[in-house]
Write a protein that holds these residues in place. Sequence first.
Motif, PDB file in Angstrom:
ATOM      1  N   VAL A   1       2.548  -2.820   0.552  1.00 38.21           N
ATOM      2  CA  VAL A   1       3.795  -2.086   0.310  1.00 38.21           C
ATOM      3  C   VAL A   1       3.377  -0.656  -0.002  1.00 38.21           C
ATOM      4  CG1 VAL A   1       5.919  -1.938  -1.027  1.00 38.21           C
ATOM      5  CG2 VAL A   1       4.878  -4.173  -0.607  1.00 38.21           C
ATOM      6  N   SER A   2       3.506   0.229   0.979  1.00 40.05           N
ATOM      7  CA  SER A   2       2.898   1.549   0.855  1.00 40.05           C
ATOM      8  C   SER A   2       3.804   2.640   1.384  1.00 40.05           C
ATOM      9  CB  SER A   2       1.564   1.569   1.622  1.00 40.05           C
ATOM     10  OG  SER A   2       1.002   2.864   1.627  1.00 40.05           O
ATOM     11  N   GLY A   3       3.589   3.849   0.845  1.00 43.13           N
ATOM     12  CA  GLY A   3       4.304   5.012   1.343  1.00 43.13           C
ATOM     13  C   GLY A   3       3.650   5.621   2.571  1.00 43.13           C
ATOM     14  N   ARG A   4       2.490   5.120   2.935  1.00 40.33           N
ATOM     15  CA  ARG A   4       1.794   5.632   4.120  1.00 40.33           C
ATOM     16  C   ARG A   4       2.416   5.037   5.377  1.00 40.33           C
ATOM     17  NH1 ARG A   4      -4.544   4.972   2.165  1.00 40.33           N
ATOM     18  NH2 ARG A   4      -4.330   6.118   0.189  1.00 40.33           N
ATOM     19  N   THR A   5       2.903   5.912   6.238  1.00 39.69           N
ATOM     20  CA  THR A   5       3.633   5.443   7.415  1.00 39.69           C
ATOM     21  C   THR A   5       2.846   5.588   8.708  1.00 39.69           C
ATOM     22  OG1 THR A   5       4.671   7.620   7.690  1.00 39.69           O
ATOM     23  CG2 THR A   5       5.838   6.002   6.343  1.00 39.69           C
ATOM     24  N   GLY A   6       1.664   6.168   8.638  1.00 44.54           N
ATOM     25  CA  GLY A   6       0.876   6.381   9.844  1.00 44.54           C
ATOM     26  C   GLY A   6       0.366   5.083  10.438  1.00 44.54           C
ATOM     27  N   SER A   7       0.312   5.020  11.782  1.00 44.52           N
ATOM     28  CA  SER A   7      -0.150   3.798  12.429  1.00 44.52           C
ATOM     29  C   SER A   7      -1.605   3.501  12.103  1.00 44.52           C
ATOM     30  CB  SER A   7       0.033   3.918  13.948  1.00 44.52           C
ATOM     31  OG  SER A   7      -0.718   5.013  14.465  1.00 44.52           O
ATOM     32  N   ALA A   8      -2.427   4.545  11.888  1.00 41.08           N
ATOM     33  CA  ALA A   8      -3.839   4.322  11.567  1.00 41.08           C
ATOM     34  C   ALA A   8      -3.992   3.572  10.253  1.00 41.08           C
ATOM     35  CB  ALA A   8      -4.581   5.654  11.509  1.00 41.08           C
ATOM     36  N   ASP A   9      -3.152   3.910   9.253  1.00 38.52           N
ATOM     37  CA  ASP A   9      -3.201   3.212   7.963  1.00 38.52           C
ATOM     38  C   ASP A   9      -2.783   1.749   8.131  1.00 38.52           C
ATOM     39  OD1 ASP A   9      -3.951   5.385   6.172  1.00 38.52           O
ATOM     40  OD2 ASP A   9      -1.988   6.234   6.636  1.00 38.52           O
ATOM     41  N   LYS A  10      -1.749   1.518   8.930  1.00 37.74           N
ATOM     42  CA  LYS A  10      -1.284   0.148   9.143  1.00 37.74           C
ATOM     43  C   LYS A  10      -2.347  -0.684   9.860  1.00 37.74           C
ATOM     44  CE  LYS A  10       3.589   1.510   9.416  1.00 37.74           C
ATOM     45  NZ  LYS A  10       4.815   1.544  10.255  1.00 37.74           N
ATOM     46  N   VAL A  11      -2.936  -0.113  10.894  1.00 44.57           N
ATOM     47  CA  VAL A  11      -3.965  -0.839  11.646  1.00 44.57           C
ATOM     48  C   VAL A  11      -5.156  -1.156  10.757  1.00 44.57           C
ATOM     49  CG1 VAL A  11      -5.651  -0.632  13.513  1.00 44.57           C
ATOM     50  CG2 VAL A  11      -3.279   0.053  13.900  1.00 44.57           C
ATOM     51  N   GLU A  12      -5.587  -0.173   9.945  1.00 39.86           N
ATOM     52  CA  GLU A  12      -6.733  -0.394   9.065  1.00 39.86           C
ATOM     53  C   GLU A  12      -6.459  -1.526   8.081  1.00 39.86           C
ATOM     54  OE1 GLU A  12      -9.823   2.148   6.240  1.00 39.86           O
ATOM     55  OE2 GLU A  12      -7.759   2.857   6.488  1.00 39.86           O
ATOM     56  N   ALA A  13      -5.262  -1.525   7.480  1.00 38.91           N
ATOM     57  CA  ALA A  13      -4.921  -2.559   6.501  1.00 38.91           C
ATOM     58  C   ALA A  13      -4.821  -3.932   7.152  1.00 38.91           C
ATOM     59  CB  ALA A  13      -3.607  -2.206   5.805  1.00 38.91           C
ATOM     60  N   LEU A  14      -4.180  -4.015   8.311  1.00 35.25           N
ATOM     61  CA  LEU A  14      -4.022  -5.302   8.992  1.00 35.25           C
ATOM     62  C   LEU A  14      -5.365  -5.830   9.480  1.00 35.25           C
ATOM     63  CD1 LEU A  14      -0.745  -4.537  10.953  1.00 35.25           C
ATOM     64  CD2 LEU A  14      -0.986  -6.102   9.022  1.00 35.25           C
ATOM     65  N   ASP A  15      -6.199  -4.943  10.006  1.00 37.63           N
ATOM     66  CA  ASP A  15      -7.514  -5.373  10.470  1.00 37.63           C
ATOM     67  C   ASP A  15      -8.412  -5.802   9.312  1.00 37.63           C
ATOM     68  OD1 ASP A  15      -6.936  -5.078  13.120  1.00 37.63           O
ATOM     69  OD2 ASP A  15      -7.939  -3.146  13.360  1.00 37.63           O
ATOM     70  N   ALA A  16      -8.168  -5.240   8.123  1.00 46.46           N
ATOM     71  CA  ALA A  16      -8.960  -5.633   6.951  1.00 46.46           C
ATOM     72  C   ALA A  16      -8.586  -7.021   6.447  1.00 46.46           C
ATOM     73  CB  ALA A  16      -8.785  -4.609   5.824  1.00 46.46           C
ATOM     74  N   GLY A  17      -7.386  -7.500   6.870  1.00 51.20           N
ATOM     75  CA  GLY A  17      -6.982  -8.844   6.467  1.00 51.20           C
ATOM     76  C   GLY A  17      -5.603  -8.951   5.875  1.00 51.20           C
ATOM     77  N   ALA A  18      -4.839  -7.841   5.830  1.00 45.07           N
ATOM     78  CA  ALA A  18      -3.459  -7.925   5.350  1.00 45.07           C
ATOM     79  C   ALA A  18      -2.614  -8.720   6.333  1.00 45.07           C
ATOM     80  CB  ALA A  18      -2.868  -6.529   5.159  1.00 45.07           C
ATOM     81  N   ASP A  19      -1.581  -9.385   5.819  1.00 46.66           N
ATOM     82  CA  ASP A  19      -0.713 -10.212   6.654  1.00 46.66           C
ATOM     83  C   ASP A  19       0.574  -9.515   7.054  1.00 46.66           C
ATOM     84  OD1 ASP A  19      -1.938 -13.150   6.580  1.00 46.66           O
ATOM     85  OD2 ASP A  19      -2.212 -12.245   4.610  1.00 46.66           O
ATOM     86  N   ASP A  20       0.961  -8.485   6.307  1.00 45.48           N
ATOM     87  CA  ASP A  20       2.210  -7.796   6.597  1.00 45.48           C
ATOM     88  C   ASP A  20       2.121  -6.396   6.008  1.00 45.48           C
ATOM     89  OD1 ASP A  20       4.722  -7.310   7.542  1.00 45.48           O
ATOM     90  OD2 ASP A  20       5.744  -8.844   6.364  1.00 45.48           O
ATOM     91  N   TYR A  21       3.004  -5.499   6.466  1.00 42.52           N
ATOM     92  CA  TYR A  21       2.978  -4.104   6.017  1.00 42.52           C
ATOM     93  C   TYR A  21       4.411  -3.609   5.932  1.00 42.52           C
ATOM     94  CZ  TYR A  21       0.970   0.630   5.592  1.00 42.52           C
ATOM     95  OH  TYR A  21       0.576   1.863   5.134  1.00 42.52           O
ATOM     96  N   VAL A  22       4.820  -3.196   4.742  1.00 34.23           N
ATOM     97  CA  VAL A  22       6.161  -2.668   4.508  1.00 34.23           C
ATOM     98  C   VAL A  22       6.021  -1.243   3.985  1.00 34.23           C
ATOM     99  CG1 VAL A  22       8.305  -2.913   3.203  1.00 34.23           C
ATOM    100  CG2 VAL A  22       7.070  -4.946   3.970  1.00 34.23           C
ATOM    101  N   THR A  23       6.778  -0.319   4.554  1.00 33.09           N
ATOM    102  CA  THR A  23       6.695   1.068   4.114  1.00 33.09           C
ATOM    103  C   THR A  23       7.770   1.371   3.069  1.00 33.09           C
ATOM    104  OG1 THR A  23       8.094   1.761   5.965  1.00 33.09           O
ATOM    105  CG2 THR A  23       5.716   1.887   6.287  1.00 33.09           C
ATOM    106  N   LYS A  24       7.420   2.236   2.129  1.00 32.64           N
ATOM    107  CA  LYS A  24       8.356   2.695   1.110  1.00 32.64           C
ATOM    108  C   LYS A  24       9.118   3.899   1.658  1.00 32.64           C
ATOM    109  CE  LYS A  24       5.012   1.658  -2.584  1.00 32.64           C
ATOM    110  NZ  LYS A  24       4.184   2.267  -3.664  1.00 32.64           N
ATOM    111  N   PRO A  25      10.409   4.050   1.306  1.00 40.72           N
ATOM    112  CA  PRO A  25      11.221   3.082   0.556  1.00 40.72           C
ATOM    113  C   PRO A  25      11.622   1.919   1.444  1.00 40.72           C
ATOM    114  CG  PRO A  25      12.570   4.934   1.239  1.00 40.72           C
ATOM    115  CD  PRO A  25      11.159   5.259   1.678  1.00 40.72           C
ATOM    116  N   PHE A  26      11.932   0.785   0.829  1.00 35.33           N
ATOM    117  CA  PHE A  26      12.268  -0.407   1.582  1.00 35.33           C
ATOM    118  C   PHE A  26      13.534  -1.037   1.020  1.00 35.33           C
ATOM    119  CE2 PHE A  26       9.218  -1.351  -1.760  1.00 35.33           C
ATOM    120  CZ  PHE A  26       9.890  -2.306  -2.508  1.00 35.33           C
ATOM    121  N   GLN A  27      14.174  -1.876   1.814  1.00 36.64           N
ATOM    122  CA  GLN A  27      15.337  -2.630   1.362  1.00 36.64           C
ATOM    123  C   GLN A  27      14.849  -3.923   0.719  1.00 36.64           C
ATOM    124  OE1 GLN A  27      18.556  -1.622   1.486  1.00 36.64           O
ATOM    125  NE2 GLN A  27      17.839   0.338   2.330  1.00 36.64           N
TER     126      GLN A  27
END
Length: 230
Positions: free
Chosen positions: A77-103
């Motif tokens: 759950v992060s304020g970082r919206t860049g695709s590189a950040d999402k790819v890095e987190a998912l490749d490291a083993g995260a299962d999902d990625y939600v950007t702030k702010p969120f519903q």
Amino acid sequence: MKILIADDDPQLVRALRITLTAHGYDVVTAGDGAAAVVLAAQTHPDVVLLDLGMPNLGGVEVIAALRGWTQAPIMVVSGRTGSADKVEALDAGADDYVTKPFQIDELLARLRALARRSASVPGDARVAFANVEVDLAARSVRRAGERVHLTPTEWRILEFLARHPGALVTRQTLLKEIWGTDQVADTGYLRLYLSQLRKKLEVDPSHPVHLLTESGMGYRLVLDADQREG
């Protein structure tokens, strides 16, 4: 269900604690990355909600540390919206990625989806087709005895199909299971992921016999190529 919230924003942590507790979750919190790793080892949460930009230990480093001993779902759950950040987190083993702010409704839906996917399975739960073996308990795939690396999203799609062998799984069902809601627009993501899975698992990816597309409807995992439908 126990949830570990790891975030250095005390107001957000407080709001999430109140909301999740009201929905019946048991919540523990950590204000930095190092504390999150220690608390996870002590409490064994069912799901981890994790910010990336934390002091002492970054979010990706926390993911790597947790993946060394647990397969508990990790939602960034992060304020970082860049695709590189999402790819890095998912490749490291995260299962999902939600950007702030969120519903909050979307967050709760994604939590429910993670909980369904992490339901325990028997230790001998294996699905095999051709020279591929999918071990649902160990979350591993082997082809001709060799380990096959799948991204977290590729694994989740294959896992869901493997839990329903031979059955037609609609696009809407996969969207809901993988991303937590059937309101997500399918802009070719599923086709892309299925194409990648075929390259890794099919003998002839351009003429698949196990990971099949049912035109206009969804996808089907056929274990025995001689029993294909349609």
